[in-house]
Design an enzyme around this catalytic site. Structure first.
Site, PDB file in Angstrom:
ATOM      1  N   THR A  51       0.816  -1.211   0.000  1.00 44.41           N
ATOM      2  CA  THR A  51       0.000   0.000   0.000  1.00 44.41           C
ATOM      3  C   THR A  51       0.848   1.258   0.000  1.00 44.41           C
ATOM      4  O   THR A  51       0.444   2.292  -0.531  1.00 44.41           O
ATOM      5  CB  THR A  51      -0.937  -0.022   1.233  1.00 44.41           C
ATOM      6  N   TYR A  65      -8.273   0.275  -3.040  1.00 47.29           N
ATOM      7  CA  TYR A  65      -7.268   0.870  -3.936  1.00 47.29           C
ATOM      8  C   TYR A  65      -6.414  -0.260  -4.513  1.00 47.29           C
ATOM      9  O   TYR A  65      -6.605  -1.428  -4.194  1.00 47.29           O
ATOM     10  CB  TYR A  65      -6.386   1.845  -3.132  1.00 47.29           C
ATOM     11  N   THR A 131       1.553  -4.207   4.256  1.00 43.26           N
ATOM     12  CA  THR A 131       1.442  -4.419   5.703  1.00 43.26           C
ATOM     13  C   THR A 131       0.899  -5.803   6.075  1.00 43.26           C
ATOM     14  O   THR A 131       1.070  -6.241   7.206  1.00 43.26           O
ATOM     15  CB  THR A 131       0.541  -3.344   6.342  1.00 43.26           C
ATOM     16  N   ASP A 132       0.245  -6.477   5.120  1.00 42.04           N
ATOM     17  CA  ASP A 132      -0.433  -7.731   5.494  1.00 42.04           C
ATOM     18  C   ASP A 132       0.527  -8.806   5.996  1.00 42.04           C
ATOM     19  O   ASP A 132       0.203  -9.537   6.939  1.00 42.04           O
ATOM     20  CB  ASP A 132      -1.233  -8.280   4.302  1.00 42.04           C
ATOM     21  N   LYS A 204       0.287  -7.102  13.059  1.00 44.54           N
ATOM     22  CA  LYS A 204      -0.760  -6.214  12.542  1.00 44.54           C
ATOM     23  C   LYS A 204      -2.049  -6.518  13.302  1.00 44.54           C
ATOM     24  O   LYS A 204      -2.512  -7.659  13.320  1.00 44.54           O
ATOM     25  CB  LYS A 204      -0.953  -6.452  11.043  1.00 44.54           C
ATOM     26  N   GLU A 325      -1.605 -27.857  27.824  1.00 45.54           N
ATOM     27  CA  GLU A 325      -2.864 -28.425  27.307  1.00 45.54           C
ATOM     28  C   GLU A 325      -2.655 -29.743  26.573  1.00 45.54           C
ATOM     29  O   GLU A 325      -3.614 -30.412  26.194  1.00 45.54           O
ATOM     30  CB  GLU A 325      -3.548 -27.411  26.381  1.00 45.54           C
TER      31      GLU A 325
HETATM   32  N1  ASP Z   1      -2.771  -5.764   0.852  1.00 42.99           N
HETATM   33  C1  ASP Z   1      -1.769  -4.763   1.079  1.00 42.99           C
HETATM   34  C2  ASP Z   1      -0.424  -5.440   1.147  1.00 42.99           C
HETATM   35  O1  ASP Z   1      -0.120  -6.072   2.118  1.00 42.99           O
HETATM   36  C3  ASP Z   1      -2.077  -4.011   2.314  1.00 42.99           C
HETATM   37  C4  ASP Z   1      -1.052  -3.007   2.774  1.00 42.99           C
HETATM   38  O2  ASP Z   1       0.050  -2.871   2.274  1.00 42.99           O
HETATM   39  O3  ASP Z   1      -1.378  -2.267   3.738  1.00 42.99           O
HETATM   40  O4  ASP Z   1       0.328  -5.348   0.219  1.00 42.99           O
END
Ligand code: ASP
Length: 368
Positions: A51, A65, A131-132, A204, A325
């Protein structure tokens, strides 16, 4: 990118960058600008997409996006303030949304990082990333980078074309962190939202808010404020140049898959992964990694075939108690300690490049 949205992107980044510069003006003199070092550090930016390099249809598009559309040089050019904190140059390693990150790209990236950090004219590395799966790439590098020089992963929660895009300030912070002598020896770090997090522990936590990246309970390493990093803690686990893992001759990693625990769980996915050749399974169990009675026979059968089973938890916080467990000694399973399932998968893959001995692998889970 169409001409119109490209212009929008540049404008947005320029505006956001101006905010960075203006923000400093109201700060005390000591925090106004980075302390003038004897020489500017050399920081390489390795871009992978995400992103932070994404663009949307309008300035208010913050979901829906397209990730990974803007190239590394455009990212650099859009934040002229970078020149004040380091000599930066960029390389585009891949251009992907990070849900498409894979083992092969990790190996390519890690090898490139190691080659660059071995050079005396490279002081630190910034990796721009979606971010994923950012936390996974960060932890992989934390285990295989052979240098104490700073490596910083950075992403953004909003695309570059959005109002108040967070990418430019995050990139600025990442570069100043990678250029900073205080960041040496801290392991691979992650920065978004003015915070510095450790690769092993950050995760995240929110699908879309700017403060998504957190280190629950154990806490972040520090903050970035007034163009300076402030460190308050450090992970006690070994990382980077102090690990036993060497990927320099690897072209692939052992297949390790994750099965997720839930009420009414059945063993189908687990059986399918094993049939497909998995060498390791991370069982992200409910609670403290509890095993549903219905799944235990499949786990035992997999172990009997030599598949290494790591018990993790879907809870997201706390120590996975060995012999809690489940009787791990009797089952010959490994406990994930505090690693979440996606990071346990990474450590198990790397462990399997060295050994299939579960006692040794358990030692690694208490070491890294
Ligand atoms: N789907 C995107 C990615 O991980 C989300 C992001 O970058 O925030 O590339």
């Amino acid at each position: 990118m169409p001409h119109q949205s490209k212009r929008q992107f540049i404008t947005r980044l320029a505006v956001a960058s101006a905010f960075v510069a203006m923000g400093g003006m109201s700060l005390p003199a000591w925090a106004d600008a980075p302390a003038a070092p004897a020489r500017l550090a050399n920081v390489m930016i390795l871009a992978t997409g995400g992103t932070i390099a994404g663009s949307g249809a309008t300035s208010t598009t913050t979901v829906g996006y397209t990730a990974a559309t803007v190239g590394v040089q455009q990212l650099i050019d859009a934040v002229p303030e970078l020149k004040k904190v380091a000599h930066v140059s960029g390389e585009q390693v891949v251009q992907i949304a990070s849900e498409n990150m894979n083992n092969e790209t990790w190996l390519t990236l890690a090898k490139r990082v190691n080659v660059l950090l071995a050079r005396s004219d490279v002081d630190g590395i910034v990796i721009t990333h979606g971010t994923d799966t950012l936390e996974e790439t960060a932890y992989f590098l934390d285990l295989v980078v052979k240098s104490h020089k700073p490596v910083v992963l950075v992403g953004a929660m909003r695309p570059s074309t959005a109002i108040s895009a967070d990418g430019p300030i995050n990139l600025y912070n990442a570069v100043l962190l990678a250029a900073s002598p205080e960041a040496v020896g801290k392991g691979v770090m992650v920065t978004l939202n003015d915070q510095i997090q450790a690769a092993r522990e950050v995760t995240k936590t929110n699908t879309s808010t700017l403060d998504s990246f957190k280190t629950p309970e154990l806490g972040m390493l520090g903050y970035i404020q007034g163009s300076r990093p402030f460190f308050y803690r450090q992970s006690t686990r070994k990382n980077t140049a102090d690990t036993e893992f060497d990927i320099s001759n690897l072209t692939s990693l052992p297949q390790v898959d994750i099965v997720y625990g839930y009420a009414n769980m059945n063993p189908l996915a687990l059986d399918a992964f094993v049939a497909a050749g998995a060498k390791g399974i991370v069982h992200a169990g409910v609670g403290d990694g509890s095993l549903a009675t219905k799944v235990v026979p499949s786990l035992k059968a997999a172990r009997a075939k030599g598949v290494v089973i790591v018990r993790a938890s879907r809870v997201g916080q706390g120590i996975l108690a060995r012999n809690g467990e489940a009787n791990d000694d009797a089952l010959d399973f490994v406990a994930a300690d505090t690693l979440n399932a996606q990071k346990a998968r990474i450590l198990l893959m790397l462990a399997l490049t060295k050994t299939a001995d579960t006692k040794e692998i358990q030692r690694m889970f208490y070491t890294y």
